[in-house]
Design a protein around this motif. Structure first.
Motif, PDB file in Angstrom:
ATOM      1  N   ILE A  64       3.561   6.425  -5.350  1.00  0.00           N
ATOM      2  CA  ILE A  64       3.187   6.536  -6.659  1.00  0.00           C
ATOM      3  C   ILE A  64       2.296   7.918  -7.022  1.00  0.00           C
ATOM      4  N   ALA A  65       1.178   7.463  -6.321  1.00  0.00           N
ATOM      5  CA  ALA A  65       0.340   8.425  -6.253  1.00  0.00           C
ATOM      6  C   ALA A  65       0.476   9.967  -5.848  1.00  0.00           C
ATOM      7  N   MET A  72       0.863  -1.132   0.063  1.00  0.00           N
ATOM      8  CA  MET A  72       0.198   0.074   0.103  1.00  0.00           C
ATOM      9  C   MET A  72       0.819   1.271   0.117  1.00  0.00           C
ATOM     10  N   THR A  74      -4.514   9.553  -1.865  1.00  0.00           N
ATOM     11  CA  THR A  74      -3.536   9.692  -1.115  1.00  0.00           C
ATOM     12  C   THR A  74      -3.795  10.336   0.364  1.00  0.00           C
ATOM     13  N   LEU A  88      -6.580  10.406  -7.369  1.00  0.00           N
ATOM     14  CA  LEU A  88      -5.529  10.333  -6.591  1.00  0.00           C
ATOM     15  C   LEU A  88      -5.226  10.896  -5.630  1.00  0.00           C
ATOM     16  N   ALA A 118       2.062   2.201  -3.446  1.00  0.00           N
ATOM     17  CA  ALA A 118       0.976   2.752  -4.237  1.00  0.00           C
ATOM     18  C   ALA A 118       0.672   4.282  -3.666  1.00  0.00           C
TER      19      ALA A 118
END
Length: 122
Positions: free
Chosen positions: A7-8, A1, A115, A111, A4
Protein backbone atom coordinates in the motif's frame (compact mmCIF):
# COMPACT_ATOMS: atom_id res chain seq x y z
CA UNK A 1 3.17 -6.37 6.98
CA UNK A 2 3.62 -7.15 3.28
CA UNK A 3 0.20 -5.69 2.47
CA UNK A 4 1.02 -2.47 4.32
CA UNK A 5 4.30 -2.20 2.43
CA UNK A 6 2.54 -2.67 -0.91
CA UNK A 7 0.00 0.00 0.00
CA UNK A 8 2.82 2.40 0.91
CA UNK A 9 4.69 1.56 -2.30
CA UNK A 10 1.55 2.06 -4.37
CA UNK A 11 0.81 5.43 -2.78
CA UNK A 12 4.40 6.56 -3.30
CA UNK A 13 4.32 5.44 -6.93
CA UNK A 14 1.02 7.22 -7.65
CA UNK A 15 2.06 10.48 -6.04
CA UNK A 16 5.52 10.57 -7.58
CA UNK A 17 4.40 9.52 -11.05
CA UNK A 18 1.80 12.28 -11.03
CA UNK A 19 4.04 14.98 -9.56
CA UNK A 20 7.10 13.96 -11.56
CA UNK A 21 5.07 13.68 -14.74
CA UNK A 22 3.77 17.22 -14.35
CA UNK A 23 7.25 18.58 -13.77
CA UNK A 24 8.73 16.62 -16.66
CA UNK A 25 6.04 17.44 -19.23
CA UNK A 26 4.65 20.89 -18.47
CA UNK A 27 6.67 24.07 -18.89
CA UNK A 28 7.93 25.57 -15.62
CA UNK A 29 6.17 28.88 -16.31
CA UNK A 30 2.81 27.12 -16.63
CA UNK A 31 3.34 25.33 -13.31
CA UNK A 32 4.34 28.55 -11.56
CA UNK A 33 1.24 30.38 -12.81
CA UNK A 34 -0.99 27.55 -11.57
CA UNK A 35 -0.16 28.76 -8.05
CA UNK A 36 0.76 25.34 -6.64
CA UNK A 37 4.47 25.47 -7.36
CA UNK A 38 5.77 28.82 -6.09
CA UNK A 39 9.15 27.29 -5.28
CA UNK A 40 9.77 26.92 -9.02
CA UNK A 41 10.10 30.69 -9.35
CA UNK A 42 13.62 30.31 -7.93
CA UNK A 43 14.51 27.23 -9.99
CA UNK A 44 15.73 26.77 -13.54
CA UNK A 45 13.81 24.87 -16.19
CA UNK A 46 16.46 22.15 -16.15
CA UNK A 47 16.27 21.91 -12.36
CA UNK A 48 12.51 21.40 -12.40
CA UNK A 49 12.79 18.79 -15.18
CA UNK A 50 15.53 17.01 -13.21
CA UNK A 51 13.36 16.85 -10.10
CA UNK A 52 10.51 15.48 -12.21
CA UNK A 53 12.74 12.81 -13.71
CA UNK A 54 14.06 11.80 -10.29
CA UNK A 55 10.49 11.49 -9.01
CA UNK A 56 9.44 9.33 -11.96
CA UNK A 57 12.48 7.08 -11.60
CA UNK A 58 11.85 6.81 -7.86
CA UNK A 59 8.22 5.81 -8.47
CA UNK A 60 9.32 3.10 -10.87
CA UNK A 61 12.14 1.99 -8.58
CA UNK A 62 9.93 1.68 -5.53
CA UNK A 63 7.53 -0.69 -7.29
CA UNK A 64 8.98 -2.53 -10.28
CA UNK A 65 11.86 -4.42 -8.61
CA UNK A 66 9.58 -5.87 -5.93
CA UNK A 67 6.81 -6.52 -8.42
CA UNK A 68 9.00 -8.35 -10.94
CA UNK A 69 11.38 -10.00 -8.47
CA UNK A 70 14.31 -8.64 -10.52
CA UNK A 71 16.88 -6.99 -8.22
CA UNK A 72 14.39 -6.39 -5.37
CA UNK A 73 17.14 -4.71 -3.34
CA UNK A 74 16.53 -1.68 -5.56
CA UNK A 75 13.11 -1.09 -3.98
CA UNK A 76 14.38 0.04 -0.55
CA UNK A 77 17.21 1.96 -2.23
CA UNK A 78 14.66 3.83 -4.36
CA UNK A 79 12.59 4.47 -1.22
CA UNK A 80 15.65 6.02 0.43
CA UNK A 81 16.06 8.20 -2.65
CA UNK A 82 12.46 9.36 -2.37
CA UNK A 83 13.01 10.11 1.32
CA UNK A 84 15.99 12.26 0.35
CA UNK A 85 13.78 14.07 -2.19
CA UNK A 86 11.32 14.85 0.60
CA UNK A 87 14.06 16.10 2.93
CA UNK A 88 15.06 18.48 0.14
CA UNK A 89 11.45 19.52 -0.40
CA UNK A 90 11.01 20.17 3.31
CA UNK A 91 14.13 22.33 3.32
CA UNK A 92 12.97 24.35 0.30
CA UNK A 93 9.52 24.96 1.77
CA UNK A 94 10.91 25.88 5.19
CA UNK A 95 13.41 28.34 3.71
CA UNK A 96 10.64 29.90 1.62
CA UNK A 97 8.34 29.99 4.68
CA UNK A 98 5.73 27.88 2.89
CA UNK A 99 3.91 25.94 5.59
CA UNK A 100 1.02 24.47 3.58
CA UNK A 101 2.99 21.67 1.80
CA UNK A 102 4.81 20.51 4.94
CA UNK A 103 2.25 17.91 6.14
CA UNK A 104 2.22 16.22 2.72
CA UNK A 105 6.02 16.30 2.61
CA UNK A 106 6.19 14.69 6.05
CA UNK A 107 3.67 12.01 5.09
CA UNK A 108 5.63 11.13 1.95
CA UNK A 109 8.87 11.09 3.94
CA UNK A 110 7.35 8.68 6.48
CA UNK A 111 5.91 6.43 3.74
CA UNK A 112 9.29 6.30 2.02
CA UNK A 113 11.11 5.55 5.29
CA UNK A 114 8.57 2.84 6.17
CA UNK A 115 9.01 1.28 2.72
CA UNK A 116 12.80 1.41 2.90
CA UNK A 117 13.00 -0.15 6.36
CA UNK A 118 10.28 -2.70 5.66
CA UNK A 119 11.79 -3.87 2.38
CA UNK A 120 15.33 -4.01 3.78
CA UNK A 121 14.02 -6.28 6.57
CA UNK A 122 11.83 -8.29 4.17
Amino acid sequence: MNIALWIAQGLLALVYLAAGGLKAVRPREQLVTSGNFDWMKDSSDAGVKAVGLVEILGALGVTLPSLTGIAPILTPIAAIGLAVVQVGALRVHLVRNERQPLPANMLLLLLAAFTAIGRFLD
